[in-house]
Design a protein around this motif. Sequence first.
Motif, PDB file in Angstrom:
ATOM      1  N   VAL A  10       0.804  -1.218   0.000  1.00  0.00           N
ATOM      2  CA  VAL A  10       0.000   0.000   0.000  1.00  0.00           C
ATOM      3  C   VAL A  10       0.839   1.272   0.000  1.00  0.00           C
ATOM      4  CG1 VAL A  10      -1.974  -1.125   1.073  1.00  0.00           C
ATOM      5  CG2 VAL A  10      -0.252  -0.025   2.519  1.00  0.00           C
ATOM      6  N   GLY A  11       2.135   1.141   0.232  1.00  0.00           N
ATOM      7  CA  GLY A  11       2.977   2.325   0.222  1.00  0.00           C
ATOM      8  C   GLY A  11       4.420   1.972   0.507  1.00  0.00           C
ATOM      9  N   TYR A  12       5.261   2.954   0.313  1.00  0.00           N
ATOM     10  CA  TYR A  12       6.653   2.789   0.703  1.00  0.00           C
ATOM     11  C   TYR A  12       7.219   4.129   1.136  1.00  0.00           C
ATOM     12  CZ  TYR A  12       7.842   4.198  -4.155  1.00  0.00           C
ATOM     13  OH  TYR A  12       7.953   4.854  -5.355  1.00  0.00           O
ATOM     14  N   VAL A  21      14.669   2.079   3.118  1.00  0.00           N
ATOM     15  CA  VAL A  21      13.433   1.975   2.348  1.00  0.00           C
ATOM     16  C   VAL A  21      12.533   1.000   3.093  1.00  0.00           C
ATOM     17  CG1 VAL A  21      12.365   1.190   0.197  1.00  0.00           C
ATOM     18  CG2 VAL A  21      14.517   2.465   0.104  1.00  0.00           C
ATOM     19  N   VAL A  22      11.282   1.395   3.316  1.00  0.00           N
ATOM     20  CA  VAL A  22      10.315   0.535   3.997  1.00  0.00           C
ATOM     21  C   VAL A  22       9.124   0.316   3.060  1.00  0.00           C
ATOM     22  CG1 VAL A  22       8.781   0.246   5.980  1.00  0.00           C
ATOM     23  CG2 VAL A  22      10.984   1.413   6.266  1.00  0.00           C
ATOM     24  N   LEU A  23       8.837  -0.952   2.768  1.00  0.00           N
ATOM     25  CA  LEU A  23       7.643  -1.309   2.011  1.00  0.00           C
ATOM     26  C   LEU A  23       6.543  -1.635   3.015  1.00  0.00           C
ATOM     27  CD1 LEU A  23       9.210  -3.717  -0.652  1.00  0.00           C
ATOM     28  CD2 LEU A  23       8.850  -1.239  -0.813  1.00  0.00           C
ATOM     29  N   GLN A  24       5.389  -1.001   2.867  1.00  0.00           N
ATOM     30  CA  GLN A  24       4.277  -1.196   3.793  1.00  0.00           C
ATOM     31  C   GLN A  24       3.266  -2.155   3.167  1.00  0.00           C
ATOM     32  OE1 GLN A  24       3.366   3.001   3.824  1.00  0.00           O
ATOM     33  NE2 GLN A  24       4.077   3.158   5.941  1.00  0.00           N
ATOM     34  N   VAL A  37       8.361  -4.188   5.439  1.00  0.00           N
ATOM     35  CA  VAL A  37       9.625  -4.774   5.011  1.00  0.00           C
ATOM     36  C   VAL A  37      10.643  -3.638   4.982  1.00  0.00           C
ATOM     37  CG1 VAL A  37      10.817  -6.113   3.261  1.00  0.00           C
ATOM     38  CG2 VAL A  37       8.345  -6.423   3.588  1.00  0.00           C
ATOM     39  N   LYS A  38      11.598  -3.697   5.915  1.00  0.00           N
ATOM     40  CA  LYS A  38      12.563  -2.618   6.075  1.00  0.00           C
ATOM     41  C   LYS A  38      13.912  -3.022   5.472  1.00  0.00           C
ATOM     42  CE  LYS A  38      14.931   0.102   9.615  1.00  0.00           C
ATOM     43  NZ  LYS A  38      15.107   0.263  11.070  1.00  0.00           N
ATOM     44  N   PHE A  39      14.402  -2.194   4.561  1.00  0.00           N
ATOM     45  CA  PHE A  39      15.719  -2.377   3.966  1.00  0.00           C
ATOM     46  C   PHE A  39      16.640  -1.303   4.535  1.00  0.00           C
ATOM     47  CE2 PHE A  39      12.660  -4.005   0.966  1.00  0.00           C
ATOM     48  CZ  PHE A  39      13.220  -5.194   0.552  1.00  0.00           C
ATOM     49  N   SER A  40      17.788  -1.710   5.059  1.00  0.00           N
ATOM     50  CA  SER A  40      18.760  -0.776   5.639  1.00  0.00           C
ATOM     51  C   SER A  40      20.050  -0.832   4.844  1.00  0.00           C
ATOM     52  CB  SER A  40      19.047  -1.155   7.091  1.00  0.00           C
ATOM     53  OG  SER A  40      17.860  -1.186   7.841  1.00  0.00           O
ATOM     54  N   GLY A  41      20.793   0.264   4.881  1.00  0.00           N
ATOM     55  CA  GLY A  41      22.034   0.338   4.128  1.00  0.00           C
ATOM     56  C   GLY A  41      21.761   0.335   2.630  1.00  0.00           C
ATOM     57  N   VAL A  42      20.716   1.032   2.219  1.00  0.00           N
ATOM     58  CA  VAL A  42      20.300   1.055   0.817  1.00  0.00           C
ATOM     59  C   VAL A  42      21.273   1.911   0.002  1.00  0.00           C
ATOM     60  CG1 VAL A  42      18.476   1.757  -0.787  1.00  0.00           C
ATOM     61  CG2 VAL A  42      17.878   0.702   1.407  1.00  0.00           C
ATOM     62  N   ASN A  54      -0.802  -2.700  -4.774  1.00  0.00           N
ATOM     63  CA  ASN A  54      -0.201  -3.791  -5.517  1.00  0.00           C
ATOM     64  C   ASN A  54      -0.333  -5.078  -4.715  1.00  0.00           C
ATOM     65  OD1 ASN A  54       1.331  -1.862  -7.487  1.00  0.00           O
ATOM     66  ND2 ASN A  54       1.771  -1.118  -5.443  1.00  0.00           N
ATOM     67  N   ILE A  55      -0.423  -6.208  -5.393  1.00  0.00           N
ATOM     68  CA  ILE A  55      -0.504  -7.499  -4.712  1.00  0.00           C
ATOM     69  C   ILE A  55       0.863  -8.161  -4.795  1.00  0.00           C
ATOM     70  CG2 ILE A  55      -1.605  -9.755  -4.615  1.00  0.00           C
ATOM     71  CD1 ILE A  55      -4.081  -8.435  -5.905  1.00  0.00           C
TER      72      ILE A  55
END
Length: 131
Positions: A10-12, A21-24, A37-42, A54-55
Motif C-alpha cells: 500500500v505504500g513505501y 526503504v520501507v515497504l508497507q 519490510v525494512k531495507f537498511s544500508g540502501v 499492488n498485490i
Amino acid sequence: MASIHDSLLVGYLVDGRAQIVVLQTRPNKGDGGAVDVKFSGVAAYHFESDCLENIVLEIVEVSADIIVGDGAAFVERNRMHGWPRDWDCTRETPKQFFQRQGCRCFQLSCSYGMSGWIAAQEIELLAVPSP
C-alpha cells in the motif's frame, strides 16, 4: 517469520539520509497481518508500474547480475542523473559498486502492479501492531 505473499503493498517510505526503504504491506481480504519490510544500508533502488495497491508475490534475494543485466541502463541513468549516488561508472561496474557498498540485491515481484529491486545491506520483516 511473517509472510507477505498476497499482501497488498500500500505504500513505501524512503529516508535517503538514513539509507532506509520501507515497504508497507497490509492483509489482502483479511488474511494474515500487516508487515513492513525494512531495507537498511540502501545504495540504490528502482520501482516501476505502481498501481497504488499492488498485490505482492514475493521479495527474493537475487544476484546483482539479475538486476544489472549488461549494465547499459545503469550507465545511461548515471550519465543523465548521477544515479546511483557515489557510483563512478568509469571506475567500476554496477556489480562492483554493490559489492563495495556491502549490498545484497532483492527483487520485488507482484502478481498485480509494481515491480522493482533494492540493493541494501539488510532486510527485516516487521509485524505491524493492530490499531
